[in-house]
Design an enzyme around this catalytic site. Structure first.
Site, PDB file in Angstrom:
ATOM      1  N   TYR A  90       0.854  -1.193   0.000  1.00 10.13           N
ATOM      2  CA  TYR A  90       0.000   0.000   0.000  1.00 10.13           C
ATOM      3  C   TYR A  90       0.886   1.237   0.000  1.00 10.13           C
ATOM      4  CZ  TYR A  90      -4.982  -0.756   0.262  1.00 10.13           C
ATOM      5  OH  TYR A  90      -6.279  -1.004  -0.078  1.00 10.13           O
TER       6      TYR A  90
ATOM      7  N   GLU B 196      -0.482   4.839  -0.446  1.00  8.70           N
ATOM      8  CA  GLU B 196      -1.294   6.045  -0.669  1.00  8.70           C
ATOM      9  C   GLU B 196      -0.446   7.292  -0.450  1.00  8.70           C
ATOM     10  OE1 GLU B 196      -4.778   5.768   1.786  1.00  8.70           O
ATOM     11  OE2 GLU B 196      -5.596   4.116   0.602  1.00  8.70           O
TER      12      GLU B 196
ATOM     13  N   ASP C  71      -6.439  13.620 -25.233  1.00  9.86           N
ATOM     14  CA  ASP C  71      -6.406  12.215 -24.826  1.00  9.86           C
ATOM     15  C   ASP C  71      -5.671  11.455 -25.925  1.00  9.86           C
ATOM     16  OD1 ASP C  71      -6.886   9.541 -24.420  1.00  9.86           O
ATOM     17  OD2 ASP C  71      -9.000   9.779 -23.888  1.00  9.86           O
TER      18      ASP C  71
ATOM     19  N   THR D 138      -3.585   6.082 -21.954  1.00 15.21           N
ATOM     20  CA  THR D 138      -3.410   4.754 -21.386  1.00 15.21           C
ATOM     21  C   THR D 138      -1.957   4.389 -21.654  1.00 15.21           C
ATOM     22  OG1 THR D 138      -4.147   3.808 -23.465  1.00 15.21           O
ATOM     23  CG2 THR D 138      -5.781   3.941 -21.711  1.00 15.21           C
TER      24      THR D 138
ATOM     25  N   LYS E 190      -1.537   0.682 -25.130  1.00 16.42           N
ATOM     26  CA  LYS E 190      -1.866   0.588 -26.565  1.00 16.42           C
ATOM     27  C   LYS E 190      -0.567   0.677 -27.361  1.00 16.42           C
ATOM     28  CE  LYS E 190      -6.612   2.216 -25.970  1.00 16.42           C
ATOM     29  NZ  LYS E 190      -6.846   2.925 -24.704  1.00 16.42           N
TER      30      LYS E 190
ATOM     31  N   ARG F 179      -1.542  -2.617 -18.716  1.00 15.25           N
ATOM     32  CA  ARG F 179      -2.872  -1.994 -18.782  1.00 15.25           C
ATOM     33  C   ARG F 179      -3.002  -0.962 -17.670  1.00 15.25           C
ATOM     34  NH1 ARG F 179      -7.048  -3.043 -21.545  1.00 15.25           N
ATOM     35  NH2 ARG F 179      -5.779  -4.637 -22.527  1.00 15.25           N
TER      36      ARG F 179
HETATM   37  N1  DSN Z   1     -11.570   0.748 -25.465  1.00 17.12           N
HETATM   38  C1  DSN Z   1     -10.471   1.433 -26.108  1.00 17.12           C
HETATM   39  C2  DSN Z   1     -10.403   1.165 -27.559  1.00 17.12           C
HETATM   40  O1  DSN Z   1     -10.601   0.030 -27.935  1.00 17.12           O
HETATM   41  O2  DSN Z   1     -10.121   2.050 -28.326  1.00 17.12           O
HETATM   42  C3  DSN Z   1     -10.476   2.866 -25.829  1.00 17.12           C
HETATM   43  O3  DSN Z   1     -10.374   3.066 -24.472  1.00 17.12           O
END
Ligand code: DSN
Length: 420
Positions: free
Chosen positions: A54, A56, A200, A226, A229, A235
């Protein structure tokens, strides 16, 4: 090939499920543009004892004892992210892209405020203002779209809507938009109407890191992403922002939205960012785009139509109507033979979202396993043959084994599969 593992001994059921998923990834063609394959080093970090801790608070200012070691990994992740993107402030604690966006909203908006984002059915994202998402429930959403003819973002419309509705936040970024986004133009529009701008870049982050896609830094108020990707990490999510917003964003993440950060995932992010900083990642990023462009050209030669006629990035949106099929059926057939993509609305789609006319493809994952332009041509031919063979189970079976044969030539996690 593995034989005995602690998980196999302790819980054969879960072990078996993980084996099945390993096989699915190994012997199929992963073309969902938001997915990728992490390295063994990242898997090791994410599966480490850091999951037990933990922490925080922020490095050096925690609410728990014993954080002196995990502090180091969070600092490392932050430093590497700053170096990659030229960011002055980074928060690596957010668990996901959706939470990253929510944290920015919560840091300065109040319910009822007006926000602007790209329509979901024109390539936007749930968290950019969809009615059933927190972003659409709590805020007054004014959505902008793409041009009816060019299918590109209509910046004149963005400006005119912004002048008319005076939003507090304008969101750029997308999940099914293959062309370059002019982030500077978005910031200029936001500045003109007294709004803040959040880019984003979840889909494009890996390509932004290498300079192969425009960067919204350093001029954008907030940049969210994120990490799994094109960035090819675990993730999770991340927020970058102008330094004057740092305090509010940090408070919005913790204690606003989250409790303890996931230190094992933060370690995985640090490893991923280390990989991004190596020269090989630059080669990877260029190959991702070259593969997407080759795949797009090959699909057009096979008689399909690609929205905007091509791509500048890792993603492409295919209009499957020339094959006289819906997006839903097309993606189901592709799934049947082992090509994983997803049905997607195309701009101004005549079909409802659950049926739609498009399939969204991407090349980050196949590029990670070493596939190149030649394989993109082969796969485009598989796609055309699959759509043609919709009523021919034998042909579909034969295509499934073609997919498996191709996949086997590019081993991924085969060493993780149990001995037969
Ligand atoms: N769910 C994602 C995508 O497939 O583009 C976006 O967050």
């Amino acid at each position: 090939m593995v034989d005995r593992t602690p998980l196999r001994e302790a819980d054969p059921e879960v072990f078996s499920i993980i084996q099945q998923e390993t096989e699915r990834q190994e012997y199929g063609l992963e073309m969902i543009p938001s997915e990728n394959f992490v390295s063994e080093a990242i898997l090791e970090a994410c599966g480490s004892v850091l999951t037990n801790k933990y922490a925080e608070g922020l490095p050096g200012k925690r609410y728990y004892g014993g954080c002196e070691v995990v502090d180091k990994v969070e600092e490392l992740a932050i430093d590497r992210a700053k170096k990659i993107f030229g960011a002055e402030y980074v928060n690596v604690q957010v668990h996901s892209g959706a939470t990253a966006n929510q944290a920015v909203f919560e840091s300065f908006l109040t319910p009822g405020d007006t926000i602007m984002g790209l329509k979901l059915d024109h390539g936007g994202h749930l968290t950019h203002g969809l009615k059933v998402n927190f972003s659409g429930k709590h805020f007054n959403v004014v959505a902008y779209g793409v041009d009816k003819e060019s299918h590109r973002i209509d910046y004149d419309e963005v400006l005119s809507l912004a002048k008319q509705h005076k939003p507090k936040l304008i969101i750029s970024g997308a999940s099914a938009y293959s062309r370059k986004i002019d982030f500077k133009k978005f910031q200029d529009i936001a500045d003109e109407v007294g709004a803040r701008h959040m880019a984003d870049i979840a889909h494009y982050a890996g390509l932004v890191a290498t300079g192969d896609y425009p960067s919204p830094l350093p001029f954008t108020d907030y940049v969210t992403t994120t990490t799994h990707k094109t960035l090819r990490g675990p993730r999770s999510g991340m927020i970058m922002a102008k330094p004057e917003y740092a305090k509010d964003v940090n408070r919005s993440v913790f204690p606003g939205l989250q409790g303890g950060p996931h230190m094992h995932t933060i370690a995985g992010k640090a490893v991923a960012f280390g990989e991004v900083l190596r020269p090989r990642f630059k080669e990877y990023s260029k190959k991702v785009i070259a593969n997407a462009q080759a795949f797009s050209e090959a699909l057009i030669k096979e008689g399909l139509s690609v929205i905007t006629g091509g791509t500048d990035s890792h993603v492409l949106l295919v209009d499957v109507r020339p094959a006289d099929i819906t997006g839903k059926l097309a993606s189901e057939l592709l799934d049947q033979i082992g090509i994983t993509a997803n049905m997607n609305t195309i701009p101004y789609d005549p079909e409802p979202p659950r049926v739609c006319s498009g399939v969204r493809f991407g090349t980050p994952a196949l590029t990670t396993r070493g596939m190149g332009v030649a394989e993109m041509g082969t796969i485009a031919s598989f796609v055309r043959q699959t759509l043609e063979a919709r009523d021919d189970e034998n042909k579909l079976e034969s295509l499934k084994s073609d997919v498996k044969e191709l996949s086997k030539k590019f081993p991924l996690y085969s060493h993780r599969l149990v001995k037969e």
